[in-house]
Design a protein around this motif. Structure first.
Motif, PDB file in Angstrom:
ATOM      1  N   GLY A  84       0.821  -1.207   0.000  1.00  0.00           N
ATOM      2  CA  GLY A  84       0.000   0.000   0.000  1.00  0.00           C
ATOM      3  C   GLY A  84       0.853   1.255   0.000  1.00  0.00           C
ATOM      4  O   GLY A  84       0.573   2.216  -0.734  1.00  0.00           O
ATOM      5  N   VAL A  85       1.908   1.257   0.789  1.00  0.00           N
ATOM      6  CA  VAL A  85       2.818   2.407   0.837  1.00  0.00           C
ATOM      7  C   VAL A  85       3.556   2.546  -0.491  1.00  0.00           C
ATOM      8  O   VAL A  85       3.690   3.653  -1.035  1.00  0.00           O
ATOM      9  CB  VAL A  85       3.807   2.270   2.020  1.00  0.00           C
ATOM     10  CG1 VAL A  85       4.892   3.325   1.948  1.00  0.00           C
ATOM     11  CG2 VAL A  85       3.066   2.327   3.346  1.00  0.00           C
ATOM     12  N   LEU A  86       4.035   1.426  -1.034  1.00  0.00           N
ATOM     13  CA  LEU A  86       4.780   1.467  -2.295  1.00  0.00           C
ATOM     14  C   LEU A  86       3.918   1.965  -3.452  1.00  0.00           C
ATOM     15  O   LEU A  86       4.408   2.685  -4.334  1.00  0.00           O
ATOM     16  CB  LEU A  86       5.355   0.086  -2.628  1.00  0.00           C
ATOM     17  CG  LEU A  86       6.563  -0.359  -1.824  1.00  0.00           C
ATOM     18  CD1 LEU A  86       6.942  -1.788  -2.182  1.00  0.00           C
ATOM     19  CD2 LEU A  86       7.742   0.573  -2.056  1.00  0.00           C
ATOM     20  N   GLY A 106       5.227  -2.776  -8.349  1.00  0.00           N
ATOM     21  CA  GLY A 106       5.097  -3.885  -9.302  1.00  0.00           C
ATOM     22  C   GLY A 106       6.106  -4.987  -9.022  1.00  0.00           C
ATOM     23  O   GLY A 106       5.774  -6.178  -9.060  1.00  0.00           O
ATOM     24  N   LYS A 107       7.347  -4.591  -8.741  1.00  0.00           N
ATOM     25  CA  LYS A 107       8.380  -5.582  -8.413  1.00  0.00           C
ATOM     26  C   LYS A 107       8.023  -6.309  -7.116  1.00  0.00           C
ATOM     27  O   LYS A 107       8.199  -7.524  -7.003  1.00  0.00           O
ATOM     28  CB  LYS A 107       9.744  -4.900  -8.278  1.00  0.00           C
ATOM     29  CG  LYS A 107      10.841  -5.895  -7.992  1.00  0.00           C
ATOM     30  CD  LYS A 107      12.217  -5.278  -7.967  1.00  0.00           C
ATOM     31  CE  LYS A 107      13.207  -6.409  -7.713  1.00  0.00           C
ATOM     32  NZ  LYS A 107      14.497  -5.991  -7.339  1.00  0.00           N
ATOM     33  N   PHE A 108       7.495  -5.575  -6.162  1.00  0.00           N
ATOM     34  CA  PHE A 108       7.094  -6.167  -4.884  1.00  0.00           C
ATOM     35  C   PHE A 108       6.014  -7.235  -5.110  1.00  0.00           C
ATOM     36  O   PHE A 108       6.079  -8.323  -4.549  1.00  0.00           O
ATOM     37  CB  PHE A 108       6.580  -5.069  -3.935  1.00  0.00           C
ATOM     38  CG  PHE A 108       6.353  -5.544  -2.527  1.00  0.00           C
ATOM     39  CD1 PHE A 108       7.383  -5.515  -1.603  1.00  0.00           C
ATOM     40  CD2 PHE A 108       5.114  -6.013  -2.123  1.00  0.00           C
ATOM     41  CE1 PHE A 108       7.186  -5.943  -0.302  1.00  0.00           C
ATOM     42  CE2 PHE A 108       4.902  -6.443  -0.831  1.00  0.00           C
ATOM     43  CZ  PHE A 108       5.938  -6.411   0.091  1.00  0.00           C
ATOM     44  N   VAL A 109       5.041  -6.930  -5.946  1.00  0.00           N
ATOM     45  CA  VAL A 109       3.983  -7.897  -6.265  1.00  0.00           C
ATOM     46  C   VAL A 109       4.584  -9.133  -6.934  1.00  0.00           C
ATOM     47  O   VAL A 109       4.196 -10.266  -6.629  1.00  0.00           O
ATOM     48  CB  VAL A 109       2.894  -7.256  -7.149  1.00  0.00           C
ATOM     49  CG1 VAL A 109       1.940  -8.303  -7.711  1.00  0.00           C
ATOM     50  CG2 VAL A 109       2.122  -6.212  -6.356  1.00  0.00           C
ATOM     51  N   ASP A 110       5.529  -8.931  -7.853  1.00  0.00           N
ATOM     52  CA  ASP A 110       6.183 -10.065  -8.524  1.00  0.00           C
ATOM     53  C   ASP A 110       6.897 -10.962  -7.514  1.00  0.00           C
ATOM     54  O   ASP A 110       6.803 -12.192  -7.585  1.00  0.00           O
ATOM     55  CB  ASP A 110       7.186  -9.571  -9.568  1.00  0.00           C
ATOM     56  CG  ASP A 110       6.511  -8.930 -10.766  1.00  0.00           C
ATOM     57  OD1 ASP A 110       5.290  -9.139 -10.961  1.00  0.00           O
ATOM     58  OD2 ASP A 110       7.213  -8.201 -11.506  1.00  0.00           O
ATOM     59  N   ARG A 157       5.325   3.272  -8.102  1.00  0.00           N
ATOM     60  CA  ARG A 157       4.549   2.210  -8.755  1.00  0.00           C
ATOM     61  C   ARG A 157       5.445   1.118  -9.358  1.00  0.00           C
ATOM     62  O   ARG A 157       5.082  -0.046  -9.363  1.00  0.00           O
ATOM     63  CB  ARG A 157       3.636   2.801  -9.816  1.00  0.00           C
ATOM     64  CG  ARG A 157       2.497   3.584  -9.212  1.00  0.00           C
ATOM     65  CD  ARG A 157       1.521   4.038 -10.291  1.00  0.00           C
ATOM     66  NE  ARG A 157       0.485   4.847  -9.703  1.00  0.00           N
ATOM     67  CZ  ARG A 157      -0.711   4.389  -9.360  1.00  0.00           C
ATOM     68  NH1 ARG A 157      -1.003   3.137  -9.574  1.00  0.00           N
ATOM     69  NH2 ARG A 157      -1.598   5.193  -8.822  1.00  0.00           N
ATOM     70  N   THR A 158       6.598   1.492  -9.850  1.00  0.00           N
ATOM     71  CA  THR A 158       7.520   0.496 -10.414  1.00  0.00           C
ATOM     72  C   THR A 158       7.983  -0.463  -9.318  1.00  0.00           C
ATOM     73  O   THR A 158       7.983  -1.686  -9.502  1.00  0.00           O
ATOM     74  CB  THR A 158       8.742   1.185 -11.068  1.00  0.00           C
ATOM     75  OG1 THR A 158       8.272   2.112 -12.040  1.00  0.00           O
ATOM     76  CG2 THR A 158       9.666   0.179 -11.693  1.00  0.00           C
ATOM     77  N   GLU A 159       8.361   0.093  -8.179  1.00  0.00           N
ATOM     78  CA  GLU A 159       8.795  -0.730  -7.048  1.00  0.00           C
ATOM     79  C   GLU A 159       7.630  -1.573  -6.528  1.00  0.00           C
ATOM     80  O   GLU A 159       7.810  -2.722  -6.143  1.00  0.00           O
ATOM     81  CB  GLU A 159       9.363   0.155  -5.926  1.00  0.00           C
ATOM     82  CG  GLU A 159      10.179  -0.580  -4.903  1.00  0.00           C
ATOM     83  CD  GLU A 159      11.446  -1.207  -5.474  1.00  0.00           C
ATOM     84  OE1 GLU A 159      11.780  -2.327  -5.025  1.00  0.00           O
ATOM     85  OE2 GLU A 159      12.097  -0.609  -6.338  1.00  0.00           O
TER      86      GLU A 159
END
Length: 187
Positions: A69-71, A80-84, A76-78
């Motif tokens: 949520g914070v990211l 996306g990487k976090f979700v991956d 948004r790029t970070e």
């Protein structure tokens, strides 16, 4: 007299055969009991192992969603990487369900994703050093072993920006080792 000797021989042979039969039955029963105990011990170990694997729990997911949520708001790029990486962690958990051993290389890939999630949460308070994958070839471990080691260290060790918790994974004589400076939390 001859008939008596024949009866004695028959009685001795019959007694020997009876004793051998009873001995074999006792041995087979003992062996079956040992195998049953071994099966029960193995089932208990599998159940304990499954319980340990299930330690990636809702608290972990809740914390990850909070970080996400914070990211999303900041980068948004970070995000996306976090979700991956979060997806990779849960994919590994699903893929290894029911397996007793996994190649250490697979565990290391999981560890990279899991460590990334933790480092996003703890920022500069946590540093995790991981070896190159090539040094871990042809070795096997229990799935999620590295996660258990990490969680244990995080649970009992203090970490701050001024005193970050520095964790180092290595392989020592076919043992997966997690080392760090002792920084026990005050209870």
């Amino acid at each position: 007299i001859r008939l008596r000797q024949v009866y004695i021989v028959i009685w001795i042979v019959s007694s020997l055969l009876f004793a051998i039969r009873k001995g074999m039955q006792a041995y087979l029963q003992l062996r079956e009991n040992q195998l049953q105990q071994e099966r029960l011990r193995k089932e208990q170990q599998v159940e304990q192992f499954e319980a340990l694997k299930n330690q990636v729990n809702p608290h972990f997911l809740f914390n990850c969603l909070s970080v996400l949520g914070v990211l999303i708001q900041k980068d948004r790029t970070e995000a996306g990487k976090f979700v991956d990486e979060l997806s990779a962690v849960y994919r590994y958990i699903l893929d290894t369900r029911g397996r007793q051993l996994v190649p250490l290389e697979e565990e290391l890939k999981f560890l990279h994703a899991y460590a990334y999630l933790l480092q996003q949460r703890y920022k500069s308070s946590l540093q995790i050093e991981l070896p190159a994958t090539a040094t871990w070839q042809n070795r096997y471990v229990n799935p999620l072993l590295s996660q258990l080691l990490l969680e244990h260290a995080l649970q009992y060790q203090r970490m701050t920006r001024d005193e970050p918790l520095c964790l180092r994974f290595s392989l020592d004589h076919d043992f997966l080792v997690l080392s760090h400076r002792l920084q026990l939390k005050e209870l």
